[in-house]
Design an enzyme around this catalytic site. Structure first.
Site, mmCIF file in Angstrom:
data_model
loop_
_atom_site.group_PDB
_atom_site.id
_atom_site.type_symbol
_atom_site.label_atom_id
_atom_site.label_comp_id
_atom_site.label_asym_id
_atom_site.label_seq_id
_atom_site.Cartn_x
_atom_site.Cartn_y
_atom_site.Cartn_z
ATOM 1 N N SER A 1 0.772 -1.068 -0.149
ATOM 2 C CA SER A 1 0.079 0.116 0.021
ATOM 3 C C SER A 1 0.884 1.301 0.056
ATOM 4 C CB SER A 1 -0.886 0.059 1.426
ATOM 5 O OG SER A 1 -1.611 -1.186 1.437
ATOM 6 N N GLU B 1 -2.054 -15.155 1.327
ATOM 7 C CA GLU B 1 -2.931 -14.389 2.397
ATOM 8 C C GLU B 1 -4.254 -14.656 2.580
ATOM 9 O OE1 GLU B 1 -2.523 -10.041 2.007
ATOM 10 O OE2 GLU B 1 -2.216 -9.970 4.091
ATOM 11 N N ASN C 1 -13.199 -6.481 1.536
ATOM 12 C CA ASN C 1 -14.054 -7.467 1.238
ATOM 13 C C ASN C 1 -14.667 -6.909 -0.198
ATOM 14 O OD1 ASN C 1 -12.747 -8.980 3.256
ATOM 15 N ND2 ASN C 1 -14.933 -9.289 4.353
ATOM 16 N N GLU C 2 -15.107 -5.519 -0.186
ATOM 17 C CA GLU C 2 -15.602 -5.091 -1.548
ATOM 18 C C GLU C 2 -15.077 -5.505 -2.699
ATOM 19 O OE1 GLU C 2 -14.954 -3.082 1.184
ATOM 20 O OE2 GLU C 2 -16.892 -2.820 2.249
HETATM 21 C C1 LIG Z 1 -4.845 -4.326 9.890
HETATM 22 C C2 LIG Z 1 -4.324 -3.761 8.505
HETATM 23 C C3 LIG Z 1 -3.087 -4.214 8.308
HETATM 24 C C4 LIG Z 1 -2.501 -3.927 7.035
HETATM 25 N N1 LIG Z 1 -1.328 -4.187 6.795
HETATM 26 C C5 LIG Z 1 -0.784 -3.891 5.646
HETATM 27 C C6 LIG Z 1 0.537 -4.276 5.296
HETATM 28 O O1 LIG Z 1 1.261 -4.753 6.219
HETATM 29 N N2 LIG Z 1 1.145 -3.716 4.181
HETATM 30 C C7 LIG Z 1 0.563 -3.223 3.230
HETATM 31 O O2 LIG Z 1 0.840 -3.005 2.115
HETATM 32 N N3 LIG Z 1 -0.823 -2.652 3.458
HETATM 33 C C8 LIG Z 1 -1.509 -3.284 4.539
HETATM 34 N N4 LIG Z 1 -2.759 -2.661 4.867
HETATM 35 C C9 LIG Z 1 -3.374 -1.992 4.081
HETATM 36 C C10 LIG Z 1 -4.764 -2.371 3.148
HETATM 37 O O3 LIG Z 1 -3.901 -3.367 2.429
HETATM 38 C C11 LIG Z 1 -5.408 -1.352 2.612
HETATM 39 O O4 LIG Z 1 -6.047 -0.684 3.625
HETATM 40 C C12 LIG Z 1 -6.607 -1.967 1.602
HETATM 41 O O5 LIG Z 1 -5.959 -2.321 0.618
HETATM 42 C C13 LIG Z 1 -7.487 -0.936 1.444
HETATM 43 O O6 LIG Z 1 -6.940 0.315 0.823
HETATM 44 P P1 LIG Z 1 -7.218 1.832 1.431
HETATM 45 O O7 LIG Z 1 -6.836 1.677 2.912
HETATM 46 O O8 LIG Z 1 -6.223 2.840 0.556
HETATM 47 O O9 LIG Z 1 -8.685 2.186 1.076
HETATM 48 P P2 LIG Z 1 -9.212 2.355 -0.229
HETATM 49 O O10 LIG Z 1 -8.711 1.626 -1.352
HETATM 50 O O11 LIG Z 1 -9.278 3.885 -0.606
HETATM 51 O O12 LIG Z 1 -10.707 2.116 -0.154
HETATM 52 C C14 LIG Z 1 -11.678 2.796 0.550
HETATM 53 C C15 LIG Z 1 -13.163 1.900 0.441
HETATM 54 O O13 LIG Z 1 -13.565 2.206 -1.008
HETATM 55 C C16 LIG Z 1 -13.906 0.666 -1.267
HETATM 56 N N5 LIG Z 1 -13.243 0.430 -2.589
HETATM 57 C C17 LIG Z 1 -12.351 0.985 -3.423
HETATM 58 N N6 LIG Z 1 -12.320 0.586 -4.783
HETATM 59 C C18 LIG Z 1 -13.599 -0.186 -4.729
HETATM 60 C C19 LIG Z 1 -13.930 -0.711 -5.966
HETATM 61 N N7 LIG Z 1 -13.403 -0.673 -7.183
HETATM 62 N N8 LIG Z 1 -15.111 -1.405 -5.838
HETATM 63 C C20 LIG Z 1 -15.918 -1.405 -4.555
HETATM 64 N N9 LIG Z 1 -15.402 -0.771 -3.469
HETATM 65 C C21 LIG Z 1 -14.119 -0.092 -3.708
HETATM 66 C C22 LIG Z 1 -13.024 -0.074 -0.385
HETATM 67 O O14 LIG Z 1 -13.872 -1.540 -0.334
HETATM 68 C C23 LIG Z 1 -12.877 0.668 0.990
HETATM 69 O O15 LIG Z 1 -14.221 0.302 1.636
HETATM 70 C C24 LIG Z 1 -3.468 -3.027 6.003
HETATM 71 C C25 LIG Z 1 -4.624 -2.688 6.447
HETATM 72 C C26 LIG Z 1 -5.006 -2.931 8.044
HETATM 73 C C27 LIG Z 1 -6.413 -2.530 8.353
#
Ligand SMILES: Cc1cc2nc3c(=O)[nH]c(=O)nc-3n(C[C@H](O)[C@H](O)[C@H](O)COP(=O)(O)OP(=O)(O)OC[C@H]3O[C@@H](n4cnc5c(N)ncnc54)[C@H](O)[C@@H]3O)c2cc1C
Length: 381
Positions: A128, A245, A364-365
């Protein structure tokens, strides 16, 4: 499908149970998402490794026992049944290692596998970025070729790096060909976090633990020997890691069965409500269903099939099950659920972490999109 374990497998279960009962630290270790707790957990990982329980299904040369996937599942069931510590080596042993076995060179396997299993090296995931989470292919961190030095120079920022503040190494994707189409032109790197140009900044979570980090790369040199898979082909390699994962290794059924069993004990002590009892029965059935479903997955893997996009369904199921189990615990505890100290406090901590399950490992989305398009074959729009 033959659902009975063989006498050898039952013997293995008994051995694991006896060792864990004699060795699991009591009282429980402090949270592995704090600096001091992480160090205590690494000490535990060293003991597991010395007893050859750290990575039972790996080849012996890397510290394993050459155990079958069935035996690995048995070990996991016993591990969670014993209430043993969280595995702070999990990003290495459960996510990177399967990818190293599939795509790594002999040299990479020799340098990294034993060290991650023994806790000498600890790995975090660098996917990320501030503007690339769900849309992982949107990453902007760059890898620029340094032909003369025989490697690459990395720059950019990763974020939400679990336990990044305590780890020695990071694996992740960087954009190596800015001209290529989004999913191409990405390369998978193995990075030593002590390399010049790396800055790691811990981020405190809402619960006070420093469980996350931001990692900054400023012209960080990584040799060709630390590219995993081919340059510009990192997407396929990364999908293997995320498949592990979501699908099998990160969340084995033993984890949820143990929670469901503890919930039954909690109900026997405190519960007296037919509605909660029904929810408990449903939660236990779901934990068992996940176990049987996993047996099906393992059977397919043993027969040579991969996990594929179905791993997205699995991820939705275990993450929602974890929330349901902890939600029920809080309802059973009533006002005691708010008490963070003492034996009940673990349920609230577990609940807070369970809430993150539908977000990490791909939300999950996004998993539902994958299921719709790649499992059910529905149109993208
Ligand atoms: C406890 C925890 C541990 C983590 N550990 C790591 C790690 O070790 N390394 C790492 O790289 N990342 C890590 N993450 C980050 C995680 O991978 C991201 O938070 C996740 O992929 C979502 O990205 P974002 O936070 O940028 O949210 P966004 O991508 O901005 O999403 C925001 C919301 O919009 C929804 N959304 C976005 N796009 C779509 C779509 N096309 N269709 C429908 N809904 C959509 C999402 O489901 C979400 O509800 C961790 C996150 C958590 C909570």
């Amino acid at each position: 499908m033959d659902l009975t374990f063989s006498p050898d497998e039952e013997r293995f279960r008994a051995e694991c149970r006896a060792w864990l009962e004699a060795n699991v630290p009591r009282p429980a270790l402090p949270s592995g998402d704090t600096r001091e707790g992480f160090a205590a957990h690494l000490e535990w990982e060293r003991r597991l490794f010395a007893a050859r329980y750290a990575v039972v299904s790996w080849p012996e040369e890397y510290g394993g026992r050459d155990a079958s996937l069935w035996e690995w599942l048995i070990f996991e069931e016993e591990y969670y049944r014993a209430g043993a510590p969280q595995r702070v080596t999990q990003n290495g042993i459960f996510l990177l290692a399967p990818t190293l076995f599939e795509f790594g060179t002999d040299d990479q396997r020799a340098r990294y596998l034993r060290n991650m299993a023994s806790g000498a090296q600890s790995w975090c995931q660098g996917w990320s970025e501030p503007n690339a989470g769900s849309d992982l292919a949107g990453i902007r961190s760059k890898a620029v070729r340094d032909e003369a030095a025989g490697g690459w120079r990395l720059s950019g920022q990763k974020t939400w790096t679990t336990r990044g503040a305590f780890c020695t190494h990071l694996f992740g994707l960087f954009r190596s060909d800015p001209e290529a189409e989004r999913h191409r032109g990405l390369t998978y790197f193995l990075v030593d976090l002590s390399a010049p140009g790396v800055t790691v900044r811990g981020v405190e979570r809402l619960d006070g633990d420093e469980g996350f980090a931001e990692v900054f790369f400023d012209d960080v040199f990584v040799a060709d020997a630390d590219v995993l898979g081919e340059p510009d082909q990192g997407w396929a390699v990364a999908m293997a890691t995320t498949g592990s994962e979501r699908g099998l290794t990160l969340r084995s059924p033993g984890r949820f069965l143990a929670t469901a069993t503890r919930l039954i004990e909690l109900y026997r002590e405190r519960g007296d409500d037919p509605v909660l009892r029904d929810r408990l029965a449903a939660a236990y059935i779901d934990a068992e269903a996940y176990r049987w479903q996993t047996f099906g997955t393992v059977t397919r893997i043993v027969e040579g099939a991969g996990t594929g996009p179905e791993s997205s369904m699995v991820k939705i199921f275990w993450s929602e099950l974890d929330v349901a189990l902890h939600d029920l615990a809080l309802d059973l505890l009533g006002p005691h659920a708010e008490l963070l100290d003492g034996p009940d406090g673990a349920w609230m901590k577990g609940y807070e972490f369970a809430l993150a399950g539908p977000i990490y490992a791909g939300t999950n989305e996004i998993q539902r999109n994958v299921v719709a398009e790649r499992v059910l074959g529905l149109p993208r729009r």
